[in-house]
Scaffold this motif. Structure first.
Motif, PDB file in Angstrom:
ATOM      1  N   LYS A 280      45.021  49.664  35.094  1.00 31.98           N
ATOM      2  CA  LYS A 280      45.785  48.742  34.080  1.00 31.98           C
ATOM      3  C   LYS A 280      44.586  48.130  33.189  1.00 31.98           C
ATOM      4  O   LYS A 280      43.625  47.576  33.912  1.00 31.98           O
TER       5      LYS A 280
ATOM      6  N   GLU B  64      43.116  46.473  38.038  1.00 35.17           N
ATOM      7  CA  GLU B  64      43.211  45.889  36.719  1.00 35.17           C
ATOM      8  C   GLU B  64      42.141  45.418  36.018  1.00 35.17           C
ATOM      9  O   GLU B  64      41.275  44.745  36.591  1.00 35.17           O
TER      10      GLU B  64
ATOM     11  N   LYS C 272      43.976  45.255  30.287  1.00 29.87           N
ATOM     12  CA  LYS C 272      44.283  44.474  29.441  1.00 29.87           C
ATOM     13  C   LYS C 272      43.546  44.244  28.181  1.00 29.87           C
ATOM     14  O   LYS C 272      42.323  44.218  28.251  1.00 29.87           O
TER      15      LYS C 272
ATOM     16  N   SER D 247      49.391  45.130  24.484  1.00 24.98           N
ATOM     17  CA  SER D 247      48.294  44.343  24.986  1.00 24.98           C
ATOM     18  C   SER D 247      47.869  44.836  26.499  1.00 24.98           C
ATOM     19  O   SER D 247      46.974  44.296  26.977  1.00 24.98           O
ATOM     20  N   GLN D 248      48.527  45.807  27.089  1.00 25.92           N
ATOM     21  CA  GLN D 248      48.229  46.534  28.051  1.00 25.92           C
ATOM     22  C   GLN D 248      48.442  47.933  27.913  1.00 25.92           C
ATOM     23  O   GLN D 248      49.396  48.468  27.704  1.00 25.92           O
TER      24      GLN D 248
ATOM     25  N   SER E 165      40.072  43.741  32.741  1.00 27.25           N
ATOM     26  CA  SER E 165      40.453  42.877  31.391  1.00 27.25           C
ATOM     27  C   SER E 165      39.183  42.758  30.424  1.00 27.25           C
ATOM     28  O   SER E 165      38.020  42.584  31.219  1.00 27.25           O
TER      29      SER E 165
ATOM     30  N   GLU F  99      47.197  52.136  30.242  1.00 23.97           N
ATOM     31  CA  GLU F  99      46.808  52.589  31.430  1.00 23.97           C
ATOM     32  C   GLU F  99      45.599  53.502  31.082  1.00 23.97           C
ATOM     33  O   GLU F  99      45.553  54.243  30.096  1.00 23.97           O
TER      34      GLU F  99
END
Length: 93
Positions: free
Chosen positions: A4, A81, A6, A19-20, A83, A22
């Motif tokens: 993921k 994740e 962000k 906003s997210q 970011s 893969e």
């Protein structure tokens, strides 16, 4: 390997306001390359002319700054994740 990612508000126009998203890859760098393949325009905003991450772009893997890990060579696993955090500057007190 699905990771993921962000996306900060200023870059969401590249992801159709998502906003997210893969992306796939075995390292942070590979995930960012996949992000560019799926949503063209990220590379020029994340990397400088030497191919290095721009100094005002921070990349976190599971809340850890990759600069303190193995940088773009940091390995990722399914469900991790990433970011993308642009540095904030300016203003005065």
């Amino acid at each position: 390997m699905a990771v993921k990612v962000k996306i900060p508000t200023p870059l969401q126009r590249l992801t159709n306001k998502q906003s997210q998203v893969e992306a796939e890859g075995f390292t942070v760098g590979e995930v960012l390359a996949d992000l560019e393949r799926n949503f063209p325009g990220f590379k020029e905003r994340l990397y400088d002319e030497k191919g290095e991450l721009r100094r005002f772009i921070n990349i976190f893997l599971n809340e850890e700054d990759v600069r303190f890990l193995e940088g773009l060579n940091t390995t990722v696993k399914d469900g991790d994740e990433i970011s993308i955090i642009p540095a904030v500057a300016g203003g005065s007190l």
